[in-house]
Design a protein around this motif. Structure first.
Motif, PDB file in Angstrom:
ATOM      1  N   GLU A 118       0.939  -1.651   0.227  1.00 24.05           N
ATOM      2  CA  GLU A 118      -0.363  -0.258   0.190  1.00 24.05           C
ATOM      3  C   GLU A 118       0.928   1.171   0.023  1.00 24.05           C
ATOM      4  N   LYS A 119       2.303   1.237   0.192  1.00 22.76           N
ATOM      5  CA  LYS A 119       2.835   2.044   1.441  1.00 22.76           C
ATOM      6  C   LYS A 119       3.576   2.397  -0.766  1.00 22.76           C
ATOM      7  N   THR A 120       4.056   1.075  -0.814  1.00 20.61           N
ATOM      8  CA  THR A 120       4.281   1.501  -2.930  1.00 20.61           C
ATOM      9  C   THR A 120       3.491   2.587  -3.866  1.00 20.61           C
ATOM     10  N   LEU A 121       2.282   1.937  -3.550  1.00 15.53           N
ATOM     11  CA  LEU A 121       1.459   2.561  -4.481  1.00 15.53           C
ATOM     12  C   LEU A 121       0.968   3.127  -3.778  1.00 15.53           C
ATOM     13  N   LEU A 122       0.809   4.064  -3.027  1.00 16.47           N
ATOM     14  CA  LEU A 122       1.041   5.678  -2.471  1.00 16.47           C
ATOM     15  C   LEU A 122       1.822   5.970  -2.438  1.00 16.47           C
ATOM     16  N   ASP A 123       3.529   5.830  -2.362  1.00 13.44           N
ATOM     17  CA  ASP A 123       4.777   6.696  -2.948  1.00 13.44           C
ATOM     18  C   ASP A 123       4.831   6.895  -4.347  1.00 13.44           C
ATOM     19  N   ASN A 124       3.936   6.370  -5.033  1.00 11.03           N
ATOM     20  CA  ASN A 124       4.424   6.242  -6.741  1.00 11.03           C
ATOM     21  C   ASN A 124       3.791   6.438  -7.369  1.00 11.03           C
ATOM     22  N   THR A 125       2.106   7.202  -7.065  1.00  9.91           N
ATOM     23  CA  THR A 125       1.193   7.118  -7.821  1.00  9.91           C
ATOM     24  C   THR A 125       0.362   8.502  -7.297  1.00  9.91           C
ATOM     25  N   LYS A 185      -9.198   1.736  -9.189  1.00 11.81           N
ATOM     26  CA  LYS A 185      -8.758   1.488 -10.323  1.00 11.81           C
ATOM     27  C   LYS A 185      -7.137   0.111 -10.336  1.00 11.81           C
ATOM     28  N   ILE A 186      -7.291  -0.556 -10.162  1.00 12.62           N
ATOM     29  CA  ILE A 186      -6.637  -1.406 -10.295  1.00 12.62           C
ATOM     30  C   ILE A 186      -7.679  -2.784  -9.822  1.00 12.62           C
ATOM     31  N   ALA A 187      -8.583  -2.904  -9.495  1.00 13.87           N
ATOM     32  CA  ALA A 187     -10.037  -3.618  -9.511  1.00 13.87           C
ATOM     33  C   ALA A 187     -10.389  -3.254 -11.014  1.00 13.87           C
ATOM     34  N   ASP A 188     -10.621  -2.114 -11.266  1.00 14.68           N
ATOM     35  CA  ASP A 188     -10.853  -1.866 -12.616  1.00 14.68           C
ATOM     36  C   ASP A 188     -10.348  -2.534 -13.819  1.00 14.68           C
ATOM     37  N   GLN A 189      -8.746  -2.255 -13.357  1.00 14.23           N
ATOM     38  CA  GLN A 189      -7.887  -2.497 -14.586  1.00 14.23           C
ATOM     39  C   GLN A 189      -7.953  -4.225 -14.913  1.00 14.23           C
ATOM     40  N   ALA A 190      -7.780  -4.549 -13.836  1.00 14.76           N
ATOM     41  CA  ALA A 190      -7.752  -6.207 -14.017  1.00 14.76           C
ATOM     42  C   ALA A 190      -9.005  -7.057 -13.541  1.00 14.76           C
ATOM     43  N   ASP A 191      -9.999  -6.221 -13.661  1.00 18.30           N
ATOM     44  CA  ASP A 191     -11.827  -6.687 -13.830  1.00 18.30           C
ATOM     45  C   ASP A 191     -11.957  -7.611 -12.954  1.00 18.30           C
ATOM     46  N   TYR A 203     -12.849  -7.862  -0.505  1.00 15.00           N
ATOM     47  CA  TYR A 203     -12.542  -6.518  -1.827  1.00 15.00           C
ATOM     48  C   TYR A 203     -10.952  -6.057  -1.663  1.00 15.00           C
ATOM     49  N   ASP A 204     -10.724  -5.913  -0.543  1.00 16.54           N
ATOM     50  CA  ASP A 204      -9.440  -5.307  -0.245  1.00 16.54           C
ATOM     51  C   ASP A 204      -8.434  -6.365  -0.700  1.00 16.54           C
ATOM     52  N   ASP A 205      -8.711  -7.688  -0.032  1.00 12.63           N
ATOM     53  CA  ASP A 205      -8.039  -9.402  -0.115  1.00 12.63           C
ATOM     54  C   ASP A 205      -7.336  -9.552  -1.479  1.00 12.63           C
ATOM     55  N   LYS A 206      -8.755  -9.320  -2.999  1.00 15.14           N
ATOM     56  CA  LYS A 206      -9.025  -9.693  -4.171  1.00 15.14           C
ATOM     57  C   LYS A 206      -7.566  -8.897  -4.650  1.00 15.14           C
ATOM     58  N   VAL A 207      -7.923  -7.265  -3.707  1.00  9.46           N
ATOM     59  CA  VAL A 207      -6.742  -6.640  -5.156  1.00  9.46           C
ATOM     60  C   VAL A 207      -5.288  -6.914  -4.390  1.00  9.46           C
ATOM     61  N   THR A 208      -5.527  -6.837  -2.917  1.00  6.89           N
ATOM     62  CA  THR A 208      -4.096  -6.738  -2.952  1.00  6.89           C
ATOM     63  C   THR A 208      -2.691  -8.243  -2.636  1.00  6.89           C
ATOM     64  N   GLU A 209      -3.732  -9.868  -3.877  1.00  6.01           N
ATOM     65  CA  GLU A 209      -3.412 -10.897  -3.907  1.00  6.01           C
ATOM     66  C   GLU A 209      -2.860 -10.370  -5.439  1.00  6.01           C
ATOM     67  N   TYR A 210      -3.477  -9.555  -6.160  1.00  8.51           N
ATOM     68  CA  TYR A 210      -3.369  -9.197  -8.250  1.00  8.51           C
ATOM     69  C   TYR A 210      -1.807  -8.257  -7.534  1.00  8.51           C
ATOM     70  N   ALA A 211      -2.122  -7.442  -6.767  1.00  8.88           N
ATOM     71  CA  ALA A 211      -1.038  -6.648  -6.921  1.00  8.88           C
ATOM     72  C   ALA A 211       0.193  -7.006  -6.259  1.00  8.88           C
ATOM     73  N   LYS A 212      -0.101  -8.474  -5.975  1.00  9.77           N
ATOM     74  CA  LYS A 212       1.525  -9.200  -5.311  1.00  9.77           C
ATOM     75  C   LYS A 212       1.703  -9.689  -6.148  1.00  9.77           C
TER      76      LYS A 212
END
Length: 453
Positions: free
Chosen positions: A304-311, A356-362, A422-431
């Motif tokens: 989450e920190k990486t996403l925030l710091d770089n977006t 945004k990630i959820a939208d991109q990854a459906d 929802y958060d778990d699925k987004v995090t797992e996709y980000a991994k």
């Protein structure tokens, strides 16, 4: 209906809506007819009240309600269809609304102020790597864990002389009883760990048959501990004070369990290990697994920190501060909102990024997924087992559904569980999209990392 979005900047916009009779009149007329069939008015049979009278009595309120409902639906639909990154709620132009003459106007103009997040993209290829920590149990952690286990599964032994931590058994006698009352005596036990530190020296080193003279309330200043030491009720122990003697009859202490098969079986189950080497290997695995949840949580925070710091995302700061003040009217001062604003914006930005990630990854969350997580929560909370027991599974299912559909909290149980899934699925996709670097650390190093977060 005419809808126009006017952007003053990347983060501020106005949504203007113009309504004509063609937009609202068909639904208003339909509802007036329904009222005409149902309204009961003295002097008229049900369903035969003249339409002009129904219009005079209810026309204005029906039109206002219908237009308000239409506006709410239109604003939400426009934002959704145009994928506007709206933050906060649309704020209506109240001056414009209050200037409306509902008795004579037929065309209506409305305006809403929107707070927008600036456009942004998530490109995982451009993001830095994230570290996943694997906790290694060193000799010190294994030794400490085994020591704790040996104490937990201790045996009882007898000592030759008293040491701190022992329990000493013997006869307690009151030296100077109050006039007219019998001296207190009792066969009792003194737990040394409940005795005041400055009184322990009188007892440490004594042997069976030794007699110690001491002041009871100094040795046991806490009345609950004094009640334990004397064997009387707490309220009675408060009256026991002054000099007493204690003759030592026996000394018992907890002896750490021996490293034998009986101990191995008690700790890990029958036959799990057969010697000390296997025990140490197994304990090291347990120590590592005990930190798995913490390690996964730290990884989530770092992602989450990486996403925030770089977006980079711009927000309508003044709009949001005013909106927060209005929404929480009376609960927070402007100073308090200013103080907490940074944390609030981090939360807003993180949610925008996740969306945004959820939208991109459906990524979508179905009801069955929410129900499955709730079933697992019920099993864990009540210690229920799954498997082939159909009756038990039906009970779990019923409890889970009732929890999710609980109307007393306005659907909050479902919303909170949905958001977690929802958060778990987004995090797992980000991994799967980020570069995850594994790093081995000791337990102490990991604790330091957690404290620094």
């Amino acid at each position: 209906m005419d809808i126009t979005l006017e952007k003053a900047s990347d983060t501020n916009a106005s949504l203007k809506i113009t309504l004509t009779p063609a937009d609202y009149k068909p639904e208003v007329d339909k509802k007036l007819k329904d009222y005409g069939r149902k309204v009961q008015l003295k002097g008229f049979r049900p369903g035969h009240v003249p339409a002009s009278l129904v219009q005079k009595m209810y026309g204005k309120s029906i039109m206002v309600d219908e237009i308000n409902a239409m506006l709410s639906k239109t604003v939400s639909q426009y934002i959704r269809e145009n994928k506007l990154q709206v933050v906060g709620d649309p704020v209506p132009d109240r001056e414009l609304a209050e200037a409306i003459d509902w008795d004579s106007q037929t065309d209506f103009a409305f305006s809403y102020t929107l707070g927008l997040a600036s456009e942004f993209e998530i490109d995982f290829a451009d993001l830095p790597s994230v570290t996943q920590y694997e906790i290694q149990a060193g000799d010190a952690e294994v030794e400490s864990t085994i020591t704790d286990l040996r104490q937990r599964f201790h045996t009882h032994g007898h000592g030759e002389d008293v040491i701190d931590g022992d329990t000493i058994y013997g006869e307690l006698k009151q030296v100077n009883a109050s006039e007219g009352s019998d001296a207190f005596t009792a066969k009792t036990a003194f737990p040394m760990n409940q005795m005041a530190d400055d009184a322990k020296a009188q007892f440490v080193g004594t042997k069976k048959g030794d007699v110690v003279t001491f002041v009871l309330e100094q040795a046991f200043p806490d009345e609950k501990a004094r009640a334990t030491a004397t064997g009387v009720k707490k309220e009675e122990a408060a009256d026991l004070t002054g000099e007493f003697t204690f003759e030592v009859d026996d000394i018992t202490r907890n002896e750490p369990a021996e490293l034998n098969q009986e101990f191995f079986d008690k700790v890990l189950g029958a036959g799990a290990v057969e010697n000390e080497e296997q025990l140490r290997t197994k304990v090291a695995e347990i120590v590592r697994s005990n930190y798995t949840r913490e390690a996964n949580q730290l990884l989530r925070l770092d992602i989450e920190k990486t996403l925030l710091d770089n977006t980079p995302i711009l927000l309508p700061d003044e709009f949001l501060k005013n909106w927060l003040l209005e929404t929480n009217e009376g609960k927070f001062t402007p100073e308090q909102i200013e103080e907490q604003y940074d944390d609030f914006t981090k939360s807003v930005k993180l949610q925008l990024i996740k969306n945004k990630i959820a939208d991109q990854a459906d990524i979508k969350v179905e009801y069955d997924e929410v129900l499955a997580v709730t079933r697992d929560m019920v099993r864990e909370q009540f210690g229920f087992m799954g498997g082939e027991n159909e009756e038990m599974n039906q009970t779990i299912d019923r409890i889970a559904r009732n929890y999710l559909m609980d109307e007393k909290n306005n659907g909050q149980n479902y919303s909170s569980t949905f958001n977690r899934v929802y958060d778990d699925k987004v995090t797992e996709y980000a991994k799967t999209q980020l570069t995850i670097v594994t790093q081995e650390v000791t337990v102490d190093e990991f604790k330091g990392l957690v404290e620094n977060r």
